[in-house]
Design an enzyme around this catalytic site. Structure first.
Site, PDB file in Angstrom:
ATOM      1  N   ASP A 168      14.823  31.617  52.500  1.00  0.00           N
ATOM      2  CA  ASP A 168      14.973  32.748  51.803  1.00  0.00           C
ATOM      3  C   ASP A 168      15.597  33.638  52.838  1.00  0.00           C
ATOM      4  OD1 ASP A 168      15.095  34.467  49.672  1.00  0.00           O
ATOM      5  OD2 ASP A 168      13.268  35.511  50.075  1.00  0.00           O
ATOM      6  N   ASP A 185       8.649  36.918  56.928  1.00  0.00           N
ATOM      7  CA  ASP A 185       8.853  36.518  55.461  1.00  0.00           C
ATOM      8  C   ASP A 185       8.819  35.027  55.219  1.00  0.00           C
ATOM      9  OD1 ASP A 185       7.742  39.133  54.683  1.00  0.00           O
ATOM     10  OD2 ASP A 185      10.113  39.440  53.859  1.00  0.00           O
TER      11      ASP A 185
END
Length: 282
Positions: A168, A185
């Site tokens: 991502d 993340d």
């Protein structure tokens, strides 16, 4: 500030001395600046699955291991215990990835502890000692864009050599520290060798970097680093010092219509996620 309920157990355990302020609220977690002795760190408090806008898509969780067969059966059946086990596996994925990548020399925040659904890690800072901004909050001169793009490609390669694909990666989960970009993340990180979607995710990650930095240095939009990197990886020729050219000659042959349709669906999902991140950041 008043300590959030989810951080109280870390305070009780002596892992945190004080909560300074909320740093950000993302699609999957709330992040706080905290004091730990003489150090300032950040605490990532994961949201419950029902509160997250980012879903644990099967593409990301494919081939993830759990501790025992009971957990695996419960997760497959979708029981309450299974959902709890799936949530724990989702959270621990980022912890595992951070330790793995930090050991491989990838520029990620240094993890310090994981307790009661809270990840305690390094606070990435800028040249003034303040919390580092995300790339999407910064404008770059063409030379800066090229420099950071090349630096991040090296990190992508280093991650892949460690067997990990971010899954991502974009300007929304890269921080600009005083000494360069830092990748954050990682709960959706996948195993490069064990996930059938790893190639597609790697190509999308690199395409995201190309699209963002290409807005400042347009010549980057003509590069094919993602395909080049994956080709080297598949041939066993990828290493951390590999010289990349950005050029790749694609093989010609019958079109895989199913693959094309999947790419279209993925692009739509990515666009929806990007719009959500923009709305959240606004």
């Amino acid at each position: 500030m008043k300590s959030p309920k989810r951080l109280q157990s870390l305070i009780d355990e002596g892992l945190i001395d004080a909560v300074v302020r909320q740093l950000m609220s993302g699609k999957e977690a709330m992040v706080y600046v905290v004091r730990c002795g003489e150090e300032t760190r950040c605490a990532k408090v994961y949201k419950e699955a029902t509160q997250r806008s980012f879903r644990q898509a099967v593409d990301y969780t494919e081939n993830r291991k759990v501790k025992n067969t009971r957990q695996a059966r419960a997760m497959a059946k979708g029981t309450r215990f299974g959902r709890q086990a799936q949530e724990a596996a989702w959270q621990s994925a980022e912890v595992d990835a951070l330790y793995r990548l930090a050991a491989a020399g990838v520029r990620v925040p240094k993890p310090h502890n994981f307790h009661d659904g809270v990840l305690l890690m390094e606070l990435v800072t800028d040249a003034h000692g303040d919390a580092a901004p995300r790339l999407n909050d910064v404008a770059f001169a063409p030379d800066e864009a090229r420099t950071h793009h090349q630096a991040l490609l090296r990190e992508v390669v280093r991650m892949l050599c460690a067997g990990v694909v971010h899954g991502d990666l974009s300007e929304f989960n890269i921080l600009l520290a005083a000494d360069g970009p830092v990748i954050i993340d990682l709960p959706q990180a996948v195993d490069a060798a064990g996930n059938n979607h790893a190639q597609r995710m790697l190509l999308r990650d690199v395409d995201n970097l190309r699209g963002f930095f290409g807005g400042f240095a347009p010549e980057l939009l003509r590069t094919e680093f993602g395909a080049e990197i994956w080709d080297l990886y598949e041939r066993g020729a990828l290493h951390t010092e590999a010289v990349l050219t950005g050029r790749f000659e694609r093989k010609t042959g019958p079109a895989d219509v199913g693959s094309v349709l999947r790419e279209i669906d993925d692009a739509r999902a990515e666009d929806a996620a990007r719009r959500l991140r923009l709305a959240t950041a606004a």
